[in-house]
Design a protein around this motif. Sequence first.
Motif, PDB file in Angstrom:
ATOM      1  N   ALA A 120       0.828  -1.210   0.000  1.00 11.22           N
ATOM      2  CA  ALA A 120       0.000   0.000   0.000  1.00 11.22           C
ATOM      3  C   ALA A 120       0.862   1.261   0.000  1.00 11.22           C
ATOM      4  O   ALA A 120       1.905   1.329   0.642  1.00 11.22           O
ATOM      5  N   LYS A 121       0.396   2.260  -0.748  1.00 10.57           N
ATOM      6  CA  LYS A 121       0.954   3.614  -0.711  1.00 10.57           C
ATOM      7  C   LYS A 121      -0.181   4.565  -0.375  1.00 10.57           C
ATOM      8  O   LYS A 121      -1.228   4.557  -1.021  1.00 10.57           O
ATOM      9  N   VAL A 122       0.026   5.404   0.645  1.00  6.18           N
ATOM     10  CA  VAL A 122      -1.003   6.293   1.161  1.00  6.18           C
ATOM     11  C   VAL A 122      -0.616   7.739   0.892  1.00  6.18           C
ATOM     12  O   VAL A 122       0.534   8.142   1.110  1.00  6.18           O
ATOM     13  N   ILE A 123      -1.593   8.544   0.428  1.00  8.84           N
ATOM     14  CA  ILE A 123      -1.399   9.980   0.266  1.00  8.84           C
ATOM     15  C   ILE A 123      -2.653  10.698   0.755  1.00  8.84           C
ATOM     16  O   ILE A 123      -3.693  10.081   0.988  1.00  8.84           O
ATOM     17  N   PRO A 146      -3.706  -6.817 -15.434  1.00  9.67           N
ATOM     18  CA  PRO A 146      -2.982  -7.537 -14.385  1.00  9.67           C
ATOM     19  C   PRO A 146      -1.736  -6.753 -13.991  1.00  9.67           C
ATOM     20  O   PRO A 146      -0.864  -6.487 -14.823  1.00  9.67           O
ATOM     21  N   ALA A 147      -1.663  -6.368 -12.748  1.00  8.72           N
ATOM     22  CA  ALA A 147      -0.571  -5.502 -12.297  1.00  8.72           C
ATOM     23  C   ALA A 147      -0.436  -5.605 -10.790  1.00  8.72           C
ATOM     24  O   ALA A 147      -1.363  -6.003 -10.083  1.00  8.72           O
ATOM     25  N   THR A 148       0.738  -5.210 -10.298  1.00 11.49           N
ATOM     26  CA  THR A 148       1.041  -5.198  -8.870  1.00 11.49           C
ATOM     27  C   THR A 148       1.862  -3.958  -8.557  1.00 11.49           C
ATOM     28  O   THR A 148       2.203  -3.171  -9.429  1.00 11.49           O
ATOM     29  N   GLN A 149       2.190  -3.796  -7.279  1.00 12.10           N
ATOM     30  CA  GLN A 149       3.131  -2.777  -6.801  1.00 12.10           C
ATOM     31  C   GLN A 149       2.735  -1.352  -7.210  1.00 12.10           C
ATOM     32  O   GLN A 149       3.567  -0.568  -7.670  1.00 12.10           O
ATOM     33  N   PRO A 150       1.483  -0.935  -7.028  1.00 12.57           N
ATOM     34  CA  PRO A 150       1.104   0.410  -7.463  1.00 12.57           C
ATOM     35  C   PRO A 150       1.624   1.497  -6.543  1.00 12.57           C
ATOM     36  O   PRO A 150       1.892   1.270  -5.360  1.00 12.57           O
ATOM     37  N   ALA A 201      -5.404   5.357  -0.742  1.00 13.51           N
ATOM     38  CA  ALA A 201      -4.395   4.301  -0.767  1.00 13.51           C
ATOM     39  C   ALA A 201      -4.547   3.508  -2.047  1.00 13.51           C
ATOM     40  O   ALA A 201      -5.671   3.225  -2.487  1.00 13.51           O
ATOM     41  N   VAL A 202      -3.415   3.172  -2.654  1.00 14.94           N
ATOM     42  CA  VAL A 202      -3.396   2.204  -3.747  1.00 14.94           C
ATOM     43  C   VAL A 202      -2.597   1.003  -3.268  1.00 14.94           C
ATOM     44  O   VAL A 202      -1.647   1.137  -2.489  1.00 14.94           O
ATOM     45  N   TYR A 203      -2.968  -0.187  -3.739  1.00 14.58           N
ATOM     46  CA  TYR A 203      -2.363  -1.425  -3.260  1.00 14.58           C
ATOM     47  C   TYR A 203      -2.775  -2.535  -4.210  1.00 14.58           C
ATOM     48  O   TYR A 203      -3.629  -2.346  -5.089  1.00 14.58           O
ATOM     49  N   GLY A 215      -4.565  16.946 -10.509  1.00  9.66           N
ATOM     50  CA  GLY A 215      -4.650  15.588 -11.016  1.00  9.66           C
ATOM     51  C   GLY A 215      -3.947  14.587 -10.122  1.00  9.66           C
ATOM     52  O   GLY A 215      -3.449  14.917  -9.036  1.00  9.66           O
ATOM     53  N   LEU A 216      -3.891  13.356 -10.585  1.00  7.27           N
ATOM     54  CA  LEU A 216      -3.229  12.265  -9.874  1.00  7.27           C
ATOM     55  C   LEU A 216      -2.445  11.435 -10.863  1.00  7.27           C
ATOM     56  O   LEU A 216      -2.857  11.262 -12.026  1.00  7.27           O
ATOM     57  N   LEU A 217      -1.316  10.915 -10.413  1.00 11.74           N
ATOM     58  CA  LEU A 217      -0.476  10.055 -11.225  1.00 11.74           C
ATOM     59  C   LEU A 217      -0.359   8.707 -10.538  1.00 11.74           C
ATOM     60  O   LEU A 217      -0.125   8.645  -9.329  1.00 11.74           O
ATOM     61  N   THR A 218      -0.550   7.635 -11.286  1.00  6.58           N
ATOM     62  CA  THR A 218      -0.318   6.294 -10.755  1.00  6.58           C
ATOM     63  C   THR A 218       0.705   5.582 -11.622  1.00  6.58           C
ATOM     64  O   THR A 218       0.853   5.875 -12.811  1.00  6.58           O
ATOM     65  N   ALA A 219       1.392   4.656 -11.016  1.00  2.00           N
ATOM     66  CA  ALA A 219       2.316   3.781 -11.742  1.00  2.00           C
ATOM     67  C   ALA A 219       2.225   2.410 -11.108  1.00  2.00           C
ATOM     68  O   ALA A 219       2.021   2.286  -9.892  1.00  2.00           O
ATOM     69  N   ALA A 220       2.351   1.371 -11.918  1.00  4.27           N
ATOM     70  CA  ALA A 220       2.262   0.007 -11.421  1.00  4.27           C
ATOM     71  C   ALA A 220       3.149  -0.888 -12.266  1.00  4.27           C
ATOM     72  O   ALA A 220       3.619  -0.504 -13.348  1.00  4.27           O
ATOM     73  N   GLU A 221       3.408  -2.079 -11.742  1.00  4.01           N
ATOM     74  CA  GLU A 221       4.174  -3.091 -12.477  1.00  4.01           C
ATOM     75  C   GLU A 221       3.189  -3.962 -13.253  1.00  4.01           C
ATOM     76  O   GLU A 221       2.590  -4.880 -12.707  1.00  4.01           O
ATOM     77  N   PHE A 222       3.012  -3.638 -14.520  1.00  2.12           N
ATOM     78  CA  PHE A 222       2.101  -4.373 -15.388  1.00  2.12           C
ATOM     79  C   PHE A 222       2.783  -5.651 -15.857  1.00  2.12           C
ATOM     80  O   PHE A 222       3.939  -5.643 -16.265  1.00  2.12           O
TER      81      PHE A 222
END
Length: 311
Positions: free
Chosen positions: A38-41, A78-82, A50-52, A91-98
């Motif tokens: 999880a990452k919290v802002i 399908p992705a993890t580690q957001p 939170a994204v997780y 705005g908001l920026l997200t990144a994940a391991e696709f």
Amino acid sequence: MALPSGRDRLAGLLGDVRAATAFRYDARDSLGNRMDTAKVIVSPAGGYLAVYHSGQTCHLATSADLMQWDHQAVIDQPATQPTIAATTDGGLLTAAEFNDGHGGQLRIRYWPTLEALLAGCPAREFLAPRTLSACNEGTPSIRQLRRDASRIELGLHYHRDCQVDRQARGTLIGFRAWTTATDPELDAAVERAAAAAGEQIGGNIGDRDHLYYRGRDYDLVEAQSRRGDFGSWRVYLYDRAAGTAQRLSIVTHGGSRAFANPTATVLRDPVGRQAVMVTLFVPMEGAAPGEAGSLLYHVPDDHQTRRAEDG
């Protein structure tokens, strides 16, 4: 008693789960999904985001108290580690391991509003080609971004020689131009800190997060002493200006020994105090009873000052 230095102060806040105002082991959202990595802002709408991930799905949840999380949306799969960060234009920026079965890649998305994120409608998206590893690049973390996300600097890992994870950086300009470079200085600093603590890094140097605390930039980095041994994950605090790292001494209520996937955010806690919000993954190997899974906790920023003055 002298007050601790900035890095020592931060290390104390990050490491003492027992001093937390609130904590939660094996955290799950309102639907029962595990809140792994999880990452919290702070949310632009008030409260917190939170994204997780749970399995191969990345989720978004909201909270008023940093402990109870209401599921809102699926943001990638399908992705993890957001990870997530707010941009100064609202705005908001997200990144994940696709990963669709062909090896991990970074997927970066820009959402012009929170409503767009909740609706699953990114305005811009980029799937980064692997440039450093034929096998896997992932665990993104957001180092820096411009107001409108026209330039984004990320931390990531690459699977060096398809054997072990090591550190790298990537820069995305205009959601079109992507460049990467390895980060051997960060790797070396973690290896030196491990040696100073009587360990060697025989496994991965993987996930990390970035933290601006009291005028200095820090990185929290996970590293594994023995390849394949989840019980040997440890967390290191890297001071960018000094170029040095130290292994964190993390103390939980039950005495867990292994910790991975660190994140930290400086924010106002639910009662308005400046605090550090921390998340860690506690592997089953090395976990005390009842402590395995995603650990969430926040510690008031004045905890170290009060402890030093009381001493």
